[in-house]
Motif scaffolding. Structure first.
Motif, short mmCIF file in Angstrom:
data_model
loop_
_atom_site.label_atom_id
_atom_site.label_comp_id
_atom_site.label_asym_id
_atom_site.label_seq_id
_atom_site.Cartn_x
_atom_site.Cartn_y
_atom_site.Cartn_z
N ARG A 1 0.79 -1.36 0.06
CA ARG A 1 -0.11 0.09 0.08
C ARG A 1 0.81 1.30 -0.05
NH1 ARG A 1 -3.62 -2.54 4.18
NH2 ARG A 1 -5.59 -3.39 3.08
N ALA A 2 2.08 1.25 0.51
CA ALA A 2 2.99 2.44 0.66
C ALA A 2 3.63 2.41 -0.67
CB ALA A 2 4.02 2.11 1.61
N GLY A 3 3.31 1.68 -1.78
CA GLY A 3 3.91 1.82 -3.18
C GLY A 3 4.80 0.97 -3.31
N PHE A 4 5.48 -0.07 -2.45
CA PHE A 4 6.39 -0.99 -2.92
C PHE A 4 6.12 -2.14 -3.87
CE2 PHE A 4 8.00 1.11 1.05
CZ PHE A 4 9.28 1.32 0.70
N SER A 5 6.66 -2.63 -4.61
CA SER A 5 6.18 -3.81 -5.55
C SER A 5 6.22 -4.91 -4.36
CB SER A 5 7.23 -4.05 -6.60
OG SER A 5 8.53 -4.30 -6.04
N ALA A 6 5.54 -6.20 -4.96
CA ALA A 6 5.89 -7.33 -4.11
C ALA A 6 7.42 -7.86 -3.99
CB ALA A 6 5.14 -8.48 -4.84
N ARG A 7 8.32 -7.67 -4.76
CA ARG A 7 9.57 -8.11 -4.77
C ARG A 7 10.36 -7.16 -3.64
NH1 ARG A 7 12.03 -10.78 -9.00
NH2 ARG A 7 10.50 -12.76 -9.61
N ARG A 8 10.11 -5.80 -3.63
CA ARG A 8 10.77 -4.65 -2.90
C ARG A 8 10.21 -5.35 -1.47
NH1 ARG A 8 11.18 0.82 -5.70
NH2 ARG A 8 12.68 0.33 -7.12
N ALA A 9 8.84 -5.58 -1.18
CA ALA A 9 8.46 -5.80 0.13
C ALA A 9 8.81 -7.15 0.56
CB ALA A 9 6.76 -6.19 0.01
#
Length: 367
Positions: free
Chosen positions: A296-304
């Motif tokens: 929700r904060a704008g990170f992609s799944a990979r970055r999360a």
């Protein structure tokens, strides 16, 4: 057998089992079909857990004498994997799944006498003995761990990463305390997770080759993690007669093992508390987990995945350091609770946190 050879053998065997199980999953409809709560666009085979289980079963039978403790653990884990596979295929009622989890845990708790009998000197007043509460407390710990890993399996790679952090931590703690059995079993499981994780995060594989862990795998991870944590903290209760006894072998302090599973544990208890406070069923799925916050904060799944993995590794490193330095258990517990409280506060003000992160990022928010 050399520990590095065990790791390589487990990795190769798990990879072979993945190749065998993928076509079987398509023939038996053991696939995860996309729906409104799921991000993937095509059905994905749910065989990661079966490959990990098969690797563990084959290698434990090959490397360990089948004493009663090991036999009961394998029977119990086999039952749990069966229930998980049925849940993956037919979507079993949560109440039925909970009863099955309790039965699987009861096999090792009552049959093999695997119990958490004490919690250490948590408050500086002496060791806390559980006495008559040992068995029910151990049952609850096993079931809680199974559900914690099941609940955190929300984006590609996250369950595998959290499992590998826990298994790596078990190997290191076992090495520090000269406990050979948990070191061997955790190495097998760590190696077995590698092919699954590669396929799950989609490293240059076609969609047909992508796999998920499934409930069978997530519950197996939680079950085996707690079983090995009991070994570490209560080595006198686990049969190790086929290993050479050494004067250096010692017990891990119970509070230390919390850091190995800190992220799944904190996420589960925070989410359950939030659901109950909102008047919802604690078993109702939602999109309020840690990885959802990052997305929700704008990170992609990979970055999360990368951020949460780093958080888990940092917590593991902190826990290992505290155990190595023999910091008083009351201090270790206080630090763990403080981090959990901080996480709860962040959850309570999650929208403010998300808004702040979005204002300080240059990428578009993603849902």
């Amino acid at each position: 057998m050399n520990i590095w050879m065990v790791l390589i053998a487990a990795t190769v065997l798990s990879s072979v089992l993945c190749n065998i199980l993928i076509p079987m999953a398509w023939r038996t409809a053991l696939v995860d079909v996309p729906c409104e709560r799921k991000q993937h666009g095509v059905p994905v085979p749910l065989v990661g857990g079966l490959a990990v289980y098969g690797t563990m079963l084959i290698m434990m039978v090959a490397l360990l004498p089948l004493e009663v403790d090991i036999r009961l653990f394998l029977v119990s884990s086999s039952f749990m994997v069966l229930i998980g596979a049925l849940d993956d295929r037919y979507d079993i009622d949560p109440g039925v799944r909970f009863i099955a989890q309790m039965l699987a845990a009861a096999v090792v708790v009552f049959g093999a006498d695997v119990q958490i009998t004490q919690l250490g000197n948590l408050f500086g007043t002496g060791v806390i003995e559980l006495g008559a509460f040992s068995m029910p407390f151990t049952l609850l710990c096993i079931v809680a761990a199974m559900n914690a890993y099941n609940m955190i399996d929300g984006i590609d790679g996250l369950l595998g990463a959290m499992a590998m952090v826990a298994f790596a931590g078990i190997v290191l703690l076992a090495f520090m305390h000269s406990q050979q059995l948990p070191m061997l079993v955790a190495t097998i499981l760590f190696g077995a997770m590698i092919p699954y994780l590669i396929r799950n995060i989609g490293v240059k594989f076609r969609p047909v080759r992508k796999i998920f862990m499934g409930d069978s795998g997530s519950m197996l991870v939680g079950f085996t993690v707690v079983w090995m944590l009991v070994m570490l903290t209560h080595p006198e209760r686990i049969l190790e007669s086929w290993f050479e006894a050494t004067p250096e072998m010692s017990a891990v302090r119970p509070v230390a093992v919390l850091w190995l599973i800190a992220v799944p544990l904190m996420d589960m208890f925070a989410i359950l508390a939030r659901r109950v406070l909102k008047g919802q069923s604690p078993f109702k799925p939602d999109r309020e987990h840690l990885h959802h916050m990052f997305m929700r904060a704008g990170f992609s799944a990979r970055r999360a995945l990368a951020i949460i993995s780093v958080i888990a590794v940092v917590k593991l490193a902190l826990g290992l350091t505290l155990e190595w330095m023999q910091v008083p258990e009351a201090v270790v517990l206080s630090l763990f609770v403080a981090i959990f409280v901080l996480y709860l506060i962040m959850l309570k003000h999650i929208w403010r946190v998300v808004s702040w992160v979005r204002r300080h990022r240059d990428i578009e928010p993603s849902n």
